[in-house]
Design a protein around this motif. Structure first.
Motif, PDB file in Angstrom:
ATOM      1  N   TYR A 162       6.004  11.887  -1.896  1.00 56.10           N
ATOM      2  CA  TYR A 162       5.181  10.957  -2.975  1.00 56.10           C
ATOM      3  C   TYR A 162       5.723  10.161  -4.008  1.00 56.10           C
ATOM      4  CZ  TYR A 162       1.524   9.497  -6.070  1.00 56.10           C
ATOM      5  OH  TYR A 162       0.801   8.769  -6.955  1.00 56.10           O
ATOM      6  N   LEU A 163       6.712  10.675  -4.694  1.00 54.34           N
ATOM      7  CA  LEU A 163       7.445  10.363  -5.719  1.00 54.34           C
ATOM      8  C   LEU A 163       8.254   9.261  -5.089  1.00 54.34           C
ATOM      9  CD1 LEU A 163       7.751  13.226  -8.099  1.00 54.34           C
ATOM     10  CD2 LEU A 163       6.429  11.225  -8.574  1.00 54.34           C
ATOM     11  N   ALA A 164       9.018   9.733  -4.060  1.00 55.76           N
ATOM     12  CA  ALA A 164       9.774   8.735  -3.469  1.00 55.76           C
ATOM     13  C   ALA A 164       9.160   7.233  -2.843  1.00 55.76           C
ATOM     14  CB  ALA A 164      10.594   9.294  -2.256  1.00 55.76           C
ATOM     15  N   GLU A 165       8.115   7.541  -2.317  1.00 55.23           N
ATOM     16  CA  GLU A 165       7.079   6.273  -1.811  1.00 55.23           C
ATOM     17  C   GLU A 165       6.987   5.344  -3.133  1.00 55.23           C
ATOM     18  OE1 GLU A 165       5.065   4.062   0.926  1.00 55.23           O
ATOM     19  OE2 GLU A 165       6.521   5.330   1.102  1.00 55.23           O
ATOM     20  N   ARG A 166       6.592   6.135  -3.918  1.00 60.18           N
ATOM     21  CA  ARG A 166       5.968   5.438  -5.192  1.00 60.18           C
ATOM     22  C   ARG A 166       7.007   4.689  -6.136  1.00 60.18           C
ATOM     23  NH1 ARG A 166       0.286   6.479  -8.539  1.00 60.18           N
ATOM     24  NH2 ARG A 166       0.537   4.633  -9.723  1.00 60.18           N
ATOM     25  N   TYR A 167       8.161   5.479  -6.608  1.00 54.64           N
ATOM     26  CA  TYR A 167       9.112   5.297  -7.405  1.00 54.64           C
ATOM     27  C   TYR A 167      10.520   4.958  -6.892  1.00 54.64           C
ATOM     28  CZ  TYR A 167       5.268   6.649 -10.447  1.00 54.64           C
ATOM     29  OH  TYR A 167       4.084   7.062 -10.889  1.00 54.64           O
ATOM     30  N   GLY A 168      10.813   5.308  -5.688  1.00 51.10           N
ATOM     31  CA  GLY A 168      12.000   4.948  -4.942  1.00 51.10           C
ATOM     32  C   GLY A 168      12.840   6.694  -4.834  1.00 51.10           C
ATOM     33  N   LEU A 169      13.714   6.574  -4.064  1.00 50.80           N
ATOM     34  CA  LEU A 169      14.370   7.668  -3.872  1.00 50.80           C
ATOM     35  C   LEU A 169      15.097   8.435  -4.892  1.00 50.80           C
ATOM     36  CD1 LEU A 169      16.023   6.971  -0.123  1.00 50.80           C
ATOM     37  CD2 LEU A 169      14.059   8.145  -0.708  1.00 50.80           C
TER      38      LEU A 169
END
Length: 407
Positions: A162-169
């Motif tokens: 979820y964090l990668a989708e919203r804020y990047g890898l």
């Protein structure tokens, strides 16, 4: 310590619960990588060959396997708590390296540290719980330990997706790992108590102290039929988990799934695996270890074949959940079986040898899966490892005897 030590889950419940929480943080350190790192290799660093992508799992598996072995030996020599604290100190820089790594080689180096962290911390929490609960609730203790660790792997894998989708890898997913490391170190240093005296209390007279480490290695690995069957099953279990960790996100991405969907699938396997162990560990205390291990390995192998056969989100979700269920049947049960057979005076070292073989499976699985995927494709790699997993269950059925009544 020996004079005041008491065995049993109820007598040691506060310390046992604390160790469950500590092992959840250990699992979270591993979970920060499972969704993001394979995609980071492809999208950020442009690593194309599957074998090259999986080098970080090879590094992790090899160092974790070696650290498991030394964790058992050092725990018997210096005590459990110092080894636990050392593991957290080694793991503390790992999230920062993952955040700021300028090249793939730095990612591999970070996984060397992560492997040492996991080997020292996870091994000692296992050994300490076995020390505390005594013989009667060993399967239950291992169920709680492994459940906490792998539920944390699952939750962290999901949230990092979820964090990668919203804020990047990077860096957001790995900030979770940084908080886990700091909290784990603080709890271990300030509140965890030494448990070596509990093992001495259970062991009674110093039977087995004359055994040297190399003798324990040979006994656990080859000479004792039950321990050797357990060791090979543990290795194959993590061999197929190395495949799942490294190649499943790539397979799912190639199937057109989104990052949240990949994160959910990546989390589903350790979620079922983790939650199921609270039941299977306790069940093994009642019905024995052997049949759960045999059945669990065969279920994993068949479910891996299903992953290679389907090509949609629902089919993959069912298949990975079945892999998790099969793994839940074997994971705490294998550890409990080692505790059944090994005398308390050399049990920590035997656990270390078993975990050497088990986590060596990460490295073997990553290498084998990478080579097969490069030569024949990802699905072919999954099929081969599915067959190996079923064969491992057959070995347990033939070679292992029931250990619940041993010693």
């Amino acid at each position: 310590m020996t004079e005041t030590a008491r065995l049993g889950l109820r007598a040691n419940l506060p310390q046992f619960a604390l160790l469950v929480a500590v092992n959840a943080l250990v699992g979270g350190m591993l979970g920060q990588e499972r969704t993001v790192l394979p995609l980071l290799a492809d999208q950020t660093f442009g690593v194309q060959a599957y074998t090259a992508i999986l080098t970080y799992i090879v590094a992790f598996g090899a160092t974790k396997a070696a650290s498991n072995f030394f964790a058992g030996t050092l725990s018997d020599r210096f005590g459990r708590k110092p080894v636990l604290i050392a593991g957290w100190l080694v793991g503390l820089p790992t999230p920062a390296l993952l955040i700021w790594a300028p090249s793939w080689g730095w990612i591999v180096a970070a996984n060397v540290l992560l492997g040492i962290n996991q080997g020292l911390t996870w091994s000692t929490t296992v050994i300490m719980k076995i020390d505390l609960v005594g013989r009667q609730r060993r399967g239950l203790a291992m169920g709680f330990n492994e459940s906490a660790g792998y539920v944390a792997v699952a939750l962290t894998a999901f949230f990092t997706g979820y964090l990668a989708e919203r804020y990047g890898l990077r860096p957001a997913p790995f900030l979770l790992g940084l908080s886990y490391a700091a909290l784990g170190l603080g709890l271990s240093a300030l509140f965890v108590r030494e448990t070596r005296g509990h093992a001495r209390l259970e062991g009674g007279p110093a039977h087995g102290d004359e055994m040297r480490t190399w003798q324990i290695f040979l006994t656990t690995s080859f000479k004792n039929p039950s321990l050797s069957a357990v060791s090979q099953a543990g290795m194959v279990n993590n061999l197929n988990d190395g495949l799942a960790w490294g190649l499943f996100p790539i397979l799912f991405a190639a199937g057109g799934l989104s990052l949240p969907e990949i994160g959910l699938l990546t989390a589903a396997l350790p979620a079922v695996w983790g939650a199921g162990q609270m039941l299977t560990g306790a069940v093994s205390d009642r019905i024995g270890r052997k049949h759960l291990i045999t059945g669990g390995m065969i279920v994993q192998g068949l479910a891996l074949g299903a992953v290679a056969s389907v090509d949609d989100f629902i089919g993959w979700l069912i298949a990975v959940a079945l892999i998790g269920a099969g793994t839940a049947m074997v994971y705490p049960t294998l550890l409990a079986a080692v505790g059944d057979v090994a005398h308390p005076s050399w049990r920590a070292r035997s656990v270390g040898v078993y975990r050497l073989w088990r986590d060596g499976g990460f490295a073997v699985g990553a290498l084998l899966a990478g080579v097969l995927a490069d030569l024949y494709g990802v699905r072919a790699a999954v099929w081969v490892i599915a067959g190996i997993t079923v064969a491992s269950g057959v070995v347990v059925a033939v070679r292992m005897r029931e250990t619940l009544v041993d010693r």
